[in-house]
Design an enzyme around this catalytic site. Structure first.
Site, PDB file in Angstrom:
ATOM      1  N   LYS A   9      -5.604   0.798   6.102  1.00 41.97           N
ATOM      2  CA  LYS A   9      -5.463  -0.504   6.787  1.00 41.97           C
ATOM      3  C   LYS A   9      -4.126  -1.162   6.454  1.00 41.97           C
ATOM      4  O   LYS A   9      -3.720  -1.161   5.285  1.00 41.97           O
ATOM      5  CB  LYS A   9      -6.609  -1.412   6.318  1.00 41.97           C
ATOM      6  CG  LYS A   9      -6.587  -2.833   6.852  1.00 41.97           C
ATOM      7  CD  LYS A   9      -7.863  -3.554   6.460  1.00 41.97           C
ATOM      8  CE  LYS A   9      -7.981  -4.914   7.103  1.00 41.97           C
ATOM      9  NZ  LYS A   9      -7.329  -5.970   6.330  1.00 41.97           N
TER      10      LYS A   9
ATOM     11  N   TYR B  80      -9.008 -21.808   3.691  1.00 48.68           N
ATOM     12  CA  TYR B  80      -8.680 -20.468   3.170  1.00 48.68           C
ATOM     13  C   TYR B  80      -8.662 -19.453   4.323  1.00 48.68           C
ATOM     14  O   TYR B  80      -7.784 -18.596   4.414  1.00 48.68           O
ATOM     15  CB  TYR B  80      -9.722 -20.072   2.114  1.00 48.68           C
ATOM     16  CG  TYR B  80      -9.784 -18.598   1.768  1.00 48.68           C
ATOM     17  CD1 TYR B  80      -8.726 -17.956   1.133  1.00 48.68           C
ATOM     18  CD2 TYR B  80     -10.932 -17.852   2.066  1.00 48.68           C
ATOM     19  CE1 TYR B  80      -8.805 -16.600   0.819  1.00 48.68           C
ATOM     20  CE2 TYR B  80     -11.015 -16.504   1.745  1.00 48.68           C
ATOM     21  CZ  TYR B  80      -9.946 -15.889   1.121  1.00 48.68           C
ATOM     22  OH  TYR B  80     -10.020 -14.554   0.810  1.00 48.68           O
TER      23      TYR B  80
ATOM     24  N   ARG C 208       0.015 -18.635   0.545  1.00 51.25           N
ATOM     25  CA  ARG C 208      -0.731 -19.434   1.529  1.00 51.25           C
ATOM     26  C   ARG C 208      -0.835 -20.852   1.000  1.00 51.25           C
ATOM     27  O   ARG C 208      -1.489 -21.102  -0.007  1.00 51.25           O
ATOM     28  CB  ARG C 208      -2.107 -18.819   1.760  1.00 51.25           C
ATOM     29  CG  ARG C 208      -1.967 -17.383   2.282  1.00 51.25           C
ATOM     30  CD  ARG C 208      -3.169 -16.535   2.006  1.00 51.25           C
ATOM     31  NE  ARG C 208      -2.827 -15.115   2.102  1.00 51.25           N
ATOM     32  CZ  ARG C 208      -3.608 -14.155   1.638  1.00 51.25           C
ATOM     33  NH1 ARG C 208      -4.755 -14.436   1.066  1.00 51.25           N
ATOM     34  NH2 ARG C 208      -3.240 -12.901   1.751  1.00 51.25           N
TER      35      ARG C 208
ATOM     36  N   GLN D 279     -14.147  -1.658   1.556  1.00 48.08           N
ATOM     37  CA  GLN D 279     -12.682  -1.811   1.530  1.00 48.08           C
ATOM     38  C   GLN D 279     -12.185  -1.837   0.088  1.00 48.08           C
ATOM     39  O   GLN D 279     -12.704  -2.580  -0.741  1.00 48.08           O
ATOM     40  CB  GLN D 279     -12.285  -3.119   2.241  1.00 48.08           C
ATOM     41  CG  GLN D 279     -10.797  -3.429   2.179  1.00 48.08           C
ATOM     42  CD  GLN D 279     -10.444  -4.387   1.044  1.00 48.08           C
ATOM     43  OE1 GLN D 279     -11.230  -5.249   0.690  1.00 48.08           O
ATOM     44  NE2 GLN D 279      -9.263  -4.208   0.466  1.00 48.08           N
TER      45      GLN D 279
ATOM     46  N   THR E 278      -6.757  -0.792   1.782  1.00 53.15           N
ATOM     47  CA  THR E 278      -5.804  -1.780   2.318  1.00 53.15           C
ATOM     48  C   THR E 278      -4.446  -1.581   1.656  1.00 53.15           C
ATOM     49  O   THR E 278      -4.329  -1.635   0.434  1.00 53.15           O
ATOM     50  CB  THR E 278      -6.337  -3.210   2.080  1.00 53.15           C
ATOM     51  OG1 THR E 278      -7.570  -3.340   2.771  1.00 53.15           O
ATOM     52  CG2 THR E 278      -5.356  -4.258   2.578  1.00 53.15           C
TER      53      THR E 278
ATOM     54  N   ARG F 160      -1.469 -12.961   7.142  1.00 52.56           N
ATOM     55  CA  ARG F 160      -1.574 -13.592   5.821  1.00 52.56           C
ATOM     56  C   ARG F 160      -0.626 -12.975   4.803  1.00 52.56           C
ATOM     57  O   ARG F 160      -0.614 -13.370   3.643  1.00 52.56           O
ATOM     58  CB  ARG F 160      -3.004 -13.464   5.303  1.00 52.56           C
ATOM     59  CG  ARG F 160      -3.996 -14.211   6.147  1.00 52.56           C
ATOM     60  CD  ARG F 160      -5.409 -13.737   5.921  1.00 52.56           C
ATOM     61  NE  ARG F 160      -6.020 -14.207   4.709  1.00 52.56           N
ATOM     62  CZ  ARG F 160      -6.566 -15.409   4.540  1.00 52.56           C
ATOM     63  NH1 ARG F 160      -6.539 -16.265   5.524  1.00 52.56           N
ATOM     64  NH2 ARG F 160      -7.122 -15.749   3.413  1.00 52.56           N
TER      65      ARG F 160
ATOM     66  N   SER G 133     -15.513  -6.324   1.410  1.00 50.31           N
ATOM     67  CA  SER G 133     -14.235  -6.420   0.686  1.00 50.31           C
ATOM     68  C   SER G 133     -14.426  -6.151  -0.804  1.00 50.31           C
ATOM     69  O   SER G 133     -15.460  -6.499  -1.379  1.00 50.31           O
ATOM     70  CB  SER G 133     -13.679  -7.836   0.878  1.00 50.31           C
ATOM     71  OG  SER G 133     -12.674  -8.107  -0.068  1.00 50.31           O
TER      72      SER G 133
END
Ligand SMILES: Cc1cc2nc3c(=O)[nH]c(=O)nc-3n(C[C@H](O)[C@H](O)[C@H](O)COP(=O)(O)O)c2cc1C
Length: 363
Positions: free
Chosen positions: A232, A5, A145, A108, A136, A259, A87
């Site tokens: 961000k 991950y 992904r 965040q 973000t 990502r 996060s």
């Protein structure tokens, strides 16, 4: 599955790879016979004195890399005198981290469709005494992904043949996890109406990232958060100017560690252009591809005031918990300190383009 991950970019990972590789094209200007004693890596970031120009990036599900991972990473950052960013998609909640640390951390925020949840989340960050809010902007829709699809990644992981095989090969991780404080998204579970079990949590989360987000929503956030605001995911100088207008105190030049948009340029290759545009108005921060103190020094030379690491601390955390994060930070500190000295600088805040043998990314 948790290592995979972290160790991936989106689609072909080309941007993830170039984030790291483009650092190799930057060369220092070596200086000699200068007094290199009394060196200092201290800097003032967003009004806060920190021990080196480095912070820990927000990383989702750290608490599945290692039990209580977010708390341990925050403690490591606190011990080393640098900021930790929690996060939205953490396993330990804002309150868990606040209760177990003594210095304010940064929070965040992912903008989600459920604005009443956003409202409460911002309030919770305020109540926990978070000293900056980092919004973000580069994940309104999600990059694919491949590793996570193959591993069917969920928090906590589903039990199937693939995961059972992985658990059997990591018995210590399994035993430790059984003792962990939490195993699912601590900021969300129990804080959203109708999300009471794991399947409702999974479908709520998947549907919540808000594709309608625009600069106007930053105004909505600003009305609720009067403290330091970091935006961000800025990769373009025009967006950097819009971030200034939106009232940000800092931007992070970031492509989400490669990502999200596969095929976007490396962050280091766009840093100087963006920094020249806005650095007199707000702080310019940087992440993506930093793997050493030398990389930090290169980013500072190209105009960053503060840098962040994501994967380097996650790998330390996964291997050895708090001790692993501290070790990763010690390594970077030492490399930065010695390399700065060899460039003839003693004060990290004086580092600039004069410390490089030219700017390979100048158009
Ligand atoms: C495993 C992983 C999870 C991440 N989760 C988040 C997240 O929850 N929120 C966020 O804003 N960025 C997230 N990011 C991006 C990082 O904050 C940061 O931009 C990136 O990791 C920097 O690149 P580096 O890993 O090469 O240092 C994540 C990155 C990784 C590798």
């Amino acid at each position: 599955m948790f290592f995979e991950y972290a160790d991936t970019g989106s689609w072909t990972s080309s941007t993830y790879i170039s984030n790291e590789n483009d650092f190799k094209n930057i060369k220092f200007r070596q200086r000699v016979a200068r007094d290199m004693s009394n060196r200092s890596l201290d800097v003032n970031i967003l009004g806060q004195k920190i021990n080196m120009p480095l912070a820990l990036s927000p990383i989702g599900i750290c608490g599945l890399q290692y039990p209580n991972g977010e708390i341990l990473a925050a403690k490591a950052a606190e011990k080393k005198g640098i900021p930790f960013t929690l996060s939205t998609m953490s396993i330990c909640s804002i309150e868990d981290v606040a209760e177990n640390t003594s210095k304010p951390f940064w929070f965040q925020l992912y903008m989600m469709k459920d604005r009443s949840f956003m409202d409460k989340l911002i309030k919770r960050a305020k109540d926990a005494n978070c000293s900056a809010l980092m919004v973000t902007l580069d994940l309104q829709v999600m990059g694919q992904r491949h590793n996570d699809i193959r591993n069917n990644l969920e928090a906590p992981p589903k039990i199937n043949l693939n995961t059972i095989q992985q658990f059997i090969s990591k018995p210590k991780w399994c035993l430790d996890m059984l003792k962990a404080k939490r195993l699912n998204f601590g900021n969300i579970m129990g804080h959203v109406n109708n999300v009471t079990n794991l399947s409702s949590l999974a479908s709520w989360t998947a549907d919540q990232f808000d594709p309608t987000l625009t600069w106007n929503d930053i105004g909505w956030i600003r009305d609720r958060w009067q403290g330091k605001l970091i935006l961000k995911g800025i990769m373009d100088k025009d967006d950097a100017k819009l971030a200034v207008n939106a009232g940000a105190n800092a931007i992070i030049v970031s492509n989400h560690g490669g990502r999200q948009l596969d095929g976007a340029p490396s962050t280091i290759s766009v840093l100087s252009e963006i920094s020249e545009e806005v650095k007199n108005k707000i702080e310019v921060h940087f992440d993506g591809g930093i793997r050493s103190g030398q990389d930090v020094l290169k980013a500072l030379s190209l105009g960053a005031k503060c840098t962040y690491v994501g994967r380097p601390y996650v790998y330390g955390l996964g291997a050895k918990g708090q001790e692993g994060v501290e070790l990763a930070l010690d390594i970077i500190y030492k490399e930065l300190d010695l390399s700065m000295a060899m460039c003839g600088e003693t004060d990290v805040s004086k580092v600039g383009i004069h410390n490089l043998n030219g700017n390979p990314f100048k158009k």
